[in-house]
Design a protein around this motif. Structure first.
Motif, PDB file in Angstrom:
ATOM      1  N   GLY A   9     -12.421 -14.857   6.804  1.00  0.00           N
ATOM      2  CA  GLY A   9     -12.262 -13.668   5.986  1.00  0.00           C
ATOM      3  C   GLY A   9     -10.905 -13.599   5.321  1.00  0.00           C
ATOM      4  N   ASN A  10      -9.867 -13.960   6.056  1.00  0.00           N
ATOM      5  CA  ASN A  10      -8.499 -13.861   5.557  1.00  0.00           C
ATOM      6  C   ASN A  10      -8.237 -14.822   4.409  1.00  0.00           C
ATOM      7  OD1 ASN A  10      -5.241 -14.544   6.263  1.00  0.00           O
ATOM      8  ND2 ASN A  10      -5.864 -12.408   6.270  1.00  0.00           N
ATOM      9  N   ARG A  11      -8.664 -16.070   4.565  1.00  0.00           N
ATOM     10  CA  ARG A  11      -8.394 -17.073   3.538  1.00  0.00           C
ATOM     11  C   ARG A  11      -9.274 -16.883   2.299  1.00  0.00           C
ATOM     12  NH1 ARG A  11      -3.426 -19.013   4.710  1.00  0.00           N
ATOM     13  NH2 ARG A  11      -3.288 -19.477   6.936  1.00  0.00           N
ATOM     14  N   LEU A  12     -10.579 -16.708   2.513  1.00  0.00           N
ATOM     15  CA  LEU A  12     -11.475 -16.545   1.368  1.00  0.00           C
ATOM     16  C   LEU A  12     -11.251 -15.206   0.693  1.00  0.00           C
ATOM     17  CD1 LEU A  12     -14.785 -18.029   2.849  1.00  0.00           C
ATOM     18  CD2 LEU A  12     -13.107 -19.136   1.377  1.00  0.00           C
ATOM     19  N   GLY A  13     -11.114 -14.153   1.502  1.00  0.00           N
ATOM     20  CA  GLY A  13     -10.875 -12.832   0.940  1.00  0.00           C
ATOM     21  C   GLY A  13      -9.541 -12.771   0.212  1.00  0.00           C
ATOM     22  N   ALA A  31     -16.855  -8.542   5.240  1.00  0.00           N
ATOM     23  CA  ALA A  31     -15.431  -8.708   4.962  1.00  0.00           C
ATOM     24  C   ALA A  31     -15.108  -8.416   3.494  1.00  0.00           C
ATOM     25  CB  ALA A  31     -14.988 -10.120   5.325  1.00  0.00           C
ATOM     26  N   PHE A  32     -15.886  -8.979   2.581  1.00  0.00           N
ATOM     27  CA  PHE A  32     -15.596  -8.814   1.153  1.00  0.00           C
ATOM     28  C   PHE A  32     -15.823  -7.375   0.698  1.00  0.00           C
ATOM     29  CE2 PHE A  32     -16.885 -13.540   0.592  1.00  0.00           C
ATOM     30  CZ  PHE A  32     -15.655 -13.923   1.114  1.00  0.00           C
ATOM     31  N   LEU A  33     -16.914  -6.758   1.147  1.00  0.00           N
ATOM     32  CA  LEU A  33     -17.199  -5.371   0.767  1.00  0.00           C
ATOM     33  C   LEU A  33     -16.148  -4.424   1.337  1.00  0.00           C
ATOM     34  CD1 LEU A  33     -21.084  -5.260   1.205  1.00  0.00           C
ATOM     35  CD2 LEU A  33     -19.800  -5.113  -0.946  1.00  0.00           C
ATOM     36  N   SER A  34     -15.704  -4.702   2.553  1.00  0.00           N
ATOM     37  CA  SER A  34     -14.678  -3.862   3.183  1.00  0.00           C
ATOM     38  C   SER A  34     -13.363  -3.929   2.414  1.00  0.00           C
ATOM     39  CB  SER A  34     -14.456  -4.297   4.636  1.00  0.00           C
ATOM     40  OG  SER A  34     -15.629  -4.154   5.395  1.00  0.00           O
TER      41      SER A  34
END
Length: 427
Positions: A407-411, A138-141
């Motif tokens: 993914g949505n909240r942390l990203g 998620a973060f790399l994307s």
């Protein structure tokens, strides 16, 4: 005559026969006509259920929508947005629904019930293995999508700064309440002007990005229906995906127990957020439920209760919530005023690049590419909790809400931090 009645009743709209549903719809039209719809939870729920269920049914059966445009979920959202915009659904009803959905935090209640039930219902080994792989993807994307988007912005003559500030940061910032609003304040503090003006420039990217994500998720799910890259709602390939998820029999007592446990988890997350306010309460909630599931601390009875409660909410209120989101959150006026081919191209670039990156990285990290593209990619172009639900509903993967929120909240939080750094350098 009896045969006709039986035939009509055999047509089911979320469990209700067509005649019974028509009678409920007539009651709805009557209370609207006489302006008697209660301005409380009962009135809001009645309006949302009547509109959401029938519109979802129609969207699921219309040839183009059901095959290529996200099916019932997209049809509900756009139909309700149009009904609100044209005044066919009176402004007073929209206000009543907005009060219930937003001000009484019905969306949060819905998401909490889904997260707790979805995570506790998963196989423990699958959950741990998938979570470890998911976050890096998620973060790399998101990082890849950011640089591709600002690169495209520079290429078409808008400049990398415009692509970052007006598209990349808002569309991947975690939604409206947790994304666009604090982002507008960050811009205000760094560059002057008013936060309200910045917010009006940020919302179109969030709304359009969410629309593209909903349509994209439904389309990808349909096109990859028979592909080996499609996990059909399972994140991790291998023998573990054949393990049966918790699917308890209906037990009304368990529903009540599950409600208490879901709310208890959330209250602990609220307290942790009070101690560490910079960390989103949903991040604490997800982490807490994962720890409890991974350690096996919670007896099976309580896990089944949480799943039973979650399933009852999902089964009965998803379409209603989509109607509420369409009536109150999908502002077509704001969107249409900002549509230029360059703006649309940049938002589309963000979605396509994050989806491709998430699919390829997901495959590399051992996840199903379709599920990875949706939860680690498209979800991060949605407008927060309501957007996550809309995207997952469009591709029938509501059980992945835990990953979506993760993914949505942390990203999104990471994107806000990066936005603060960016405006200090290039603002």
């Amino acid at each position: 005559m009896k045969n006709i009645v039986n035939k009509l009743e055999s047509i089911k709209i979320d469990g209700m026969g067509l005649i019974a549903y028509a009678l409920s719809a007539i009651i709805f039209l009557l209370v609207l006509n006489f302006n008697l719809l209660p301005k409380n939870m009962m009135g809001a729920l009645f309006a949302m259920i009547i509109l959401g269920n029938v519109l979802y049914y129609l969207g699921s059966h219309l040839p183009i929508f059901k095959s290529y445009l996200g099916g019932g979920a997209v049809f509900v959202l756009f139909s309700c947005a149009i009904l609100a915009l044209t005044g066919i659904v009176p402004k007073s009803v929209v206000v009543t629904v907005d009060t219930f959905v937003t001000k009484t935090d019905f969306i949060d209640f819905f998401i909490v019930s889904l997260i707790v039930g979805a995570i506790l219902g998963m196989d423990r080994n699958v959950l741990l293995k998938a979570s470890i792989r998911f976050l890096p993807v998620a973060f790399l994307s998101m990082a890849i999508a950011f640089f591709v988007t600002i690169g495209m912005s520079q290429l078409i003559g808008k400049g990398f700064r415009y692509g970052a500030l007006n598209v990349a940061f808002p569309v991947m910032g975690g939604g409206i309440g947790a994304g666009a609003i604090p982002l507008s304040q960050i811009y205000h503090n760094a560059m002057g002007g008013t936060a309200a003006d910045y917010l009006s420039n940020l919302l179109p990217a969030v709304i359009l990005g969410n629309i593209f994500a909903i349509v994209g998720a439904g389309l990808l799910s349909k096109l990859a229906e028979h592909s080996k890259f499609n996990g059909h709602g399972v994140m991790l390939p291998g023998d573990t995906d054949k393990k049966v998820r918790i699917n308890p029999k209906i037990d009304f007592q368990k529903m009540g127990v599950g409600l208490v446990f879901a709310l208890s988890f959330f209250m602990i997350a609220i307290m942790l957020n009070g101690l560490f306010p910079k960390i989103n309460q949903y991040a604490f909630l997800i982490l807490l439920v994962i720890i409890v599931k991974a350690t096996g601390w919670l007896p099976k009875y309580y896990e089944e209760s949480a799943v039973t409660f979650s399933s009852s909410i999902t089964k009965n209120l998803t379409h209603a919530l989509l109607a509420g989101v369409g009536l109150t959150k999908l502002d077509l006026v704001i969107l249409t005023h900002s549509l230029t081919w360059k703006f649309v191209l940049l938002v589309l670039t963000s979605l396509i690049s994050i989806s491709i990156a998430a699919a390829l990285l997901g495959k590399l990290f051992g996840l199903y590419p379709v599920e990875s593209a949706i939860t680690a990619g498209m979800i991060n172009n949605s407008m927060g909790g309501a957007g996550n639900i809309s995207v997952l509903a469009a591709c029938d993967r509501m059980n992945l809400i835990g990953f979506a929120q993760m993914g949505n909240r942390l990203g999104g939080a990471i994107m806000l931090v990066m936005a603060g750094i960016f405006v200090s350098l290039f603002g």
